[in-house]
Structures are given as C-alpha cells and as structure tokens.
Design an enzyme around this catalytic site. Sequence first.
Site, PDB file in Angstrom:
ATOM      1  N   LYS A 111       0.619  -1.176  -0.119  1.00 20.62           N
ATOM      2  CA  LYS A 111       0.095  -0.034  -0.003  1.00 20.62           C
ATOM      3  C   LYS A 111       0.694   1.063   0.068  1.00 20.62           C
ATOM      4  CE  LYS A 111      -0.875  -0.513   4.937  1.00 20.62           C
ATOM      5  NZ  LYS A 111       0.228  -1.682   4.843  1.00 20.62           N
ATOM      6  N   HIS A 167      12.797   2.447   4.594  1.00 21.42           N
ATOM      7  CA  HIS A 167      11.918   3.424   3.948  1.00 21.42           C
ATOM      8  C   HIS A 167      12.415   4.470   3.419  1.00 21.42           C
ATOM      9  CE1 HIS A 167       7.651   1.906   4.106  1.00 21.42           C
ATOM     10  NE2 HIS A 167       8.278   1.206   5.350  1.00 21.42           N
TER      11      HIS A 167
END
Length: 218
Positions: free
Chosen positions: A45, A87
């Site tokens: 997502k 990330h």
Amino acid sequence: MKNLNFFSRAVSIQKKLRNARRAAGQRTTPPSCSVLALGGCRSGKTAWAEMRALALAEALGEAELIYIATAEARDDDQRMRERIAKHQAGRDARWHTVEAPLDLPEALTSATEQKDGTRRMRVILIDCVTVWLSNLMAAGFSEEMILSRVDDLATLLARPAYPVFVVSNEVGLGVAPSTALGNVFRDIAGLANQRLVKCCGEVYFIVSGLAQKIKPMP
C-alpha cells in the site's frame, strides 16, 4: 462516394469520442482530493501510494512532494529503526520529509501553508495512520481522545488544500489479538478507518501490490 465519406467521418468522430472518454476515465487523482490506501501488512500500500503521488506531482508540473511520516525511531526499538531506515533509503529524493509521531493533524495543516507567499502546487503523503494510532495509545491517550484526534484529521481530509494520499492498515481480517490491549487497538484502528473512508474522495484496497478501487464504486 459522398455516403462513404460521410460514414468515414462519422466513424472517425466516434473513435475520437471513445478515446476522450477512455482518457477521462484514466485521469490521475484531481487536485484537492484525499485518497485513502488501505491494506494489510506488506500489502504494497505504501509503495502504491508513493507511485500515485509521484505520478500526480509530475502531471501537475513537478509539484512539491511532502512526506508526513508517523513512525518514530526510538532507541529501544531496533526493528522499527531498521524499517524506517529502509523506507528512507528507498524513498525518492524529491520528497521533503516531515516527522509527526503524535501531532498528525497539525503537521498536515502546516504542510498546506505557503509561508513564502507563493502558491506552488503540493502533493502530500501520510504514512501511516496505523502507526500514529499506536503512538497515541503508547502516549496514554484514551480511546475517546484518539478518535477525537482522528476526527480532527478527517475534517482536514474532507476539504484538503492539496492532494493528500493517506496510508492505513486494515487490521480486522486476520487472527483475533490474544491480548486485551491488542483487541482495543484493533477496534480503534477499525473505527478510525471507517471515519477516514467517509471523508476521503477516493479509497483503494491494496492486496499483494494490486489496488482495487472501492470509493467511489467503479
């Protein structure tokens, strides 16, 4: 021959109309729209939301990209620090990162302010609501206080000044938590997502990297 020419022109016009309708259906998210990306853990997502945000920024003419991150790199959580570092390493260099482990509505408000007097277009991404909720719980916020903060965020997302992509986990599809605290968190997360769904213009459910649009219904 005249009838043939007329028929050819009519076919050409119909093709142009079909292409225009097809193009309209494939347009990216319009300006000033909030998009909620729901999905399970490792569903893809965040990557999907980042891709959509980058594409929209390019379509709008290299709009400024703002990444509001809710995860907090605490000294006692090595795993979270590693996830945050991963990330950050994989994030496009064009993103300007804002950290908001607790004050998410305030961070979103600040991200929409143009302090230099310009009106440059912006695209904002929030990653993620679920971590923000867990941070509030860890800070001692009650369920009522947390949902009040969610309402503050929902109010901003209902009428965003710029496009906002919001990432949140769907936590109610797996095994029921084995602890009382886990059950409380699952319930809060579910209620929070329901409130966000109501205010966001578009909602997608991401499964294994594939997105299914669920609002508005395709």
